[in-house]
Design a protein around this motif. Structure first.
Motif, mmCIF file in Angstrom:
data_model
loop_
_atom_site.group_PDB
_atom_site.id
_atom_site.type_symbol
_atom_site.label_atom_id
_atom_site.label_comp_id
_atom_site.label_asym_id
_atom_site.label_seq_id
_atom_site.Cartn_x
_atom_site.Cartn_y
_atom_site.Cartn_z
ATOM 1 N N UNK A 186 0.832 -1.197 0.000
ATOM 2 C CA UNK A 186 0.000 0.000 0.000
ATOM 3 C C UNK A 186 0.870 1.252 0.000
ATOM 4 N N UNK A 215 -7.529 1.756 -7.709
ATOM 5 C CA UNK A 215 -7.173 2.871 -6.837
ATOM 6 C C UNK A 215 -6.295 3.923 -7.500
ATOM 7 N N UNK A 256 -13.440 -7.931 1.973
ATOM 8 C CA UNK A 256 -13.598 -8.068 3.419
ATOM 9 C C UNK A 256 -15.051 -8.120 3.870
ATOM 10 N N UNK B 210 -6.148 -10.723 4.157
ATOM 11 C CA UNK B 210 -7.181 -10.806 5.183
ATOM 12 C C UNK B 210 -8.536 -11.201 4.630
ATOM 13 N N UNK B 211 -8.870 -10.660 3.458
ATOM 14 C CA UNK B 211 -10.187 -10.938 2.895
ATOM 15 C C UNK B 211 -10.311 -12.422 2.544
ATOM 16 N N UNK B 237 -14.757 -9.333 11.662
ATOM 17 C CA UNK B 237 -13.361 -8.891 11.756
ATOM 18 C C UNK B 237 -13.195 -7.371 11.674
ATOM 19 N N UNK B 238 -13.793 -6.781 10.666
ATOM 20 C CA UNK B 238 -13.600 -5.343 10.423
ATOM 21 C C UNK B 238 -14.165 -4.525 11.583
ATOM 22 N N UNK B 248 -4.198 -1.543 10.738
ATOM 23 C CA UNK B 248 -3.244 -1.203 9.675
ATOM 24 C C UNK B 248 -3.350 -2.228 8.527
ATOM 25 N N UNK B 249 -3.414 -3.499 8.892
ATOM 26 C CA UNK B 249 -3.553 -4.545 7.871
ATOM 27 C C UNK B 249 -4.851 -4.360 7.089
ATOM 28 N N UNK B 250 -5.921 -4.042 7.815
ATOM 29 C CA UNK B 250 -7.219 -3.883 7.160
ATOM 30 C C UNK B 250 -7.219 -2.688 6.212
ATOM 31 N N UNK B 252 -4.803 -1.544 4.581
ATOM 32 C CA UNK B 252 -3.907 -1.715 3.434
ATOM 33 C C UNK B 252 -4.556 -2.504 2.303
ATOM 34 N N UNK B 254 -6.622 -3.022 -0.832
ATOM 35 C CA UNK B 254 -7.158 -2.193 -1.914
ATOM 36 C C UNK B 254 -8.488 -2.800 -2.356
#
Lengths: 264, 262
Positions: A186, A215, A256, B210-211, B237-238, B248-250, B252, B254
């Motif tokens: 990132x 992005x 996510x 993570x996803x 999680x979020x 921070x990981x979350x 990052x 995109x």
């Protein structure tokens, strides 16, 4: 003004199948372009042939006009002079393209000396400036290190610093952050874009990461089996993809806030 | 189903380099995995997640702490006892081409474990290989092929089929989908979930995305510098992340979706 124009470009490695198949598009000065697609879609081959980096066994047809020169017919000598000052390239793992038994500083200076007629002190000053621009502040340590002594993220930043040190007008980037950790990726992506925007440099980025493309890009090209199946503004391609293939690529991305596979 | 399968208690591992400097790769890690569940471990390069996997399988000996499988100690074993652990815990790694000898036909590779542990005879191996290929949605004819004749996604299916063939209690997946294209990754994740349901498997899924990890696990452990900094339910999680490092990981990631929604 278009600085790069591809007209019906095809590349074949074996004389039969096309790794790149009849691709045409043009790039304006200052644009950030992403070429996305899966392994084997021809996106890296396309990027390599823009700079004449294809192996001898490969045959390219069509026309690539870069800064007014026809890249496919240009002599190796002229092409070499374009590299660095007009076109620079960064790769997935900069460390692999560096000499493992020479210190970073020596390699950086060697690269600059090829193009600039400056004193050692002036070159060192330029190296310092560039490394600080990519947020490597411990300049002396970096310059005195061998490539393997730096982390992957640091090496990639060194690669970017070297590539941008001669202020190229076009930067070709082949998966420059794919080998990095997510948080480092990132940061490096953001730094790269910011630096190029400051310099008004054009970027052509090859990536398999649709998120990164969405992005940072102005335009996105989607490649499948050597063909450019979709081309448009990043916003249109992401929001209103026309091709079934683009739609399938977008829907395959795990997000996510997706429903978990476990619960489907 | 609600039984404890795996328990780690204060597990630590320190490596020393040739200059004698100590690097603590895993620091007092404790967690439990229930039978039939899947647990995710996320973290960046060098956080110790792969070392942790090697400690659980016994590929690397630990320095301190205890690892229990169904209440039995599985650390510090050797010989026959250690080989029985290998039968109960299987691993799948990132690069399938490095998991299989380039000159070994896929069918032989698939049934190697079964033959080795005497679960089938060599005569039965051919038929069993075809059955295993079908289990992971591949053509039975692939049995005669060599690894380079298969795509990365196909070969990863083969590796998964072999891991599951000997009915292990725990399957550790270490970045098992990280080298695959997104469309292939999606298919492999779906396959893993189907197999888990069919064979009542327990997964330990290690990854940096993570996803992806969240999509097939119930609980996620976040690792940093060898220690677990946070345990979170995967589904929320979020929302539930408290630690700065997790956030921070979350941040990052995109996301494409945020561009798609007006």
């Amino acid at each position: 003004m278009a600085i790069l124009e591809l007209e019906h470009v095809s590349v074949s490695y074996d004389g039969q199948r096309h790794a790149v198949d009849d691709v045409s598009f043009s790039v304006e000065e200052g644009e950030i372009i992403s070429l996305v697609g899966e392994s084997g879609s021809g996106k890296s081959t396309l990027l390599h042939c823009m700079q004449g980096l294809l192996p001898k066994s490969a045959a390219a047809r069509g026309k690539i006009t870069l800064f007014g020169e026809n890249m496919l017919e240009l002599s190796e000598d002229r092409r070499r002079r374009m590299r660095g000052e007009q076109v620079a390239m960064i790769f997935q793992d900069t460390g692999r393209y560096m000499n493992p038994i020479a210190r970073v500083g020596k390699q950086f200076t060697g690269y600059l000396k090829l193009h600039l007629d400056k004193s050692r002190e002036e070159l060192l000053e330029l190296e310092r400036q560039m490394l600080e621009k990519v947020h490597l502040y411990d300049v002396d340590r970096v310059l005195h290190s061998y490539p393997f002594e730096l982390s992957g993220g640091m090496r990639q930043r060194v690669g970017i610093a070297i590539a941008l040190s001669l202020h190229p007008r076009l930067l070709l980037a082949d998966e420059p952050t794919s080998a990095l950790d997510v948080t480092v990726q990132a940061q490096v992506v953001k730094e790269l874009v910011q630096l190029c925007r400051e310099e008004c440099a054009t970027i052509i980025l090859v990536t398999h990461n649709m998120g990164v493309a969405a992005h940072i890009s102005d335009k996105i090209g989607v490649m499948q089996n050597g063909k450019l199946v979709e081309w448009g503004s990043a916003r249109d391609v992401i929001r209103h993809p026309q091709e079934a293939y683009t739609k399938s690529l977008l829907s395959a991305i795990v997000e996510l806030d997706d429903e978990q596979f476990l619960c489907r | 189903m609600n039984q404890e399968l795996l328990k780690l208690d204060q597990v630590s591992k320190t490596f020393r380099n040739d200059k004698g400097h100590a690097i603590q790769a895993v620091k007092e890690v404790s967690f439990r995995v229930m039978r039939g569940h899947s647990i995710g471990i996320v973290g960046e390069s060098g956080c110790g997640k792969s070392t942790l996997a090697r400690l659980i399988t016994g590929l690397t000996p630990l320095d301190a702490g205890e690892i229990l499988l169904e209440g039995n100690r599985i650390c510090g074993l050797s010989g026959k006892a250690q080989r029985q652990v290998y039968r109960q815990i299987q691993m799948v790694f990132q690069d399938p081409y490095s998991a299989i000898s380039p000159r070994m036909p896929v069918g032989t590779f698939l049934t190697e474990g079964l033959v080795h542990f005497g679960m089938i005879s060599r005569k039965e191996a051919g038929k069993e290989a075809e059955r295993l290929l079908q289990m992971v949605d591949l053509e039975p004819q692939l049995s005669q092929r060599l690894p380079h004749q298969l795509s990365g996604g196909q070969l990863q299916r083969v590796v998964i089929a072999r891991a599951i063939s000997i009915h292990p209690k725990l399957v550790i997946l270490d970045e098992a989908t990280s080298a695959l294209d997104v469309s292939v990754q999606e298919q492999i994740l779906e396959l893993l979930v189907r197999l888990q349901k069919e064979y009542a498997l327990t997964y330990l899924f290690i990854g940096h995305d993570l996803a992806v990890v969240r999509s097939i696990t119930e609980e996620i452990l976040v690792m940093k510098n060898g220690a677990i900094v946070e345990k979170l339910p995967a589904k929320t999680l979020v929302r539930d992340a408290r630690e700065d490092y997790t956030k921070q990981l979350l941040s990052a990631v995109f996301s494409v979706r945020e561009f798609q929604e007006p």
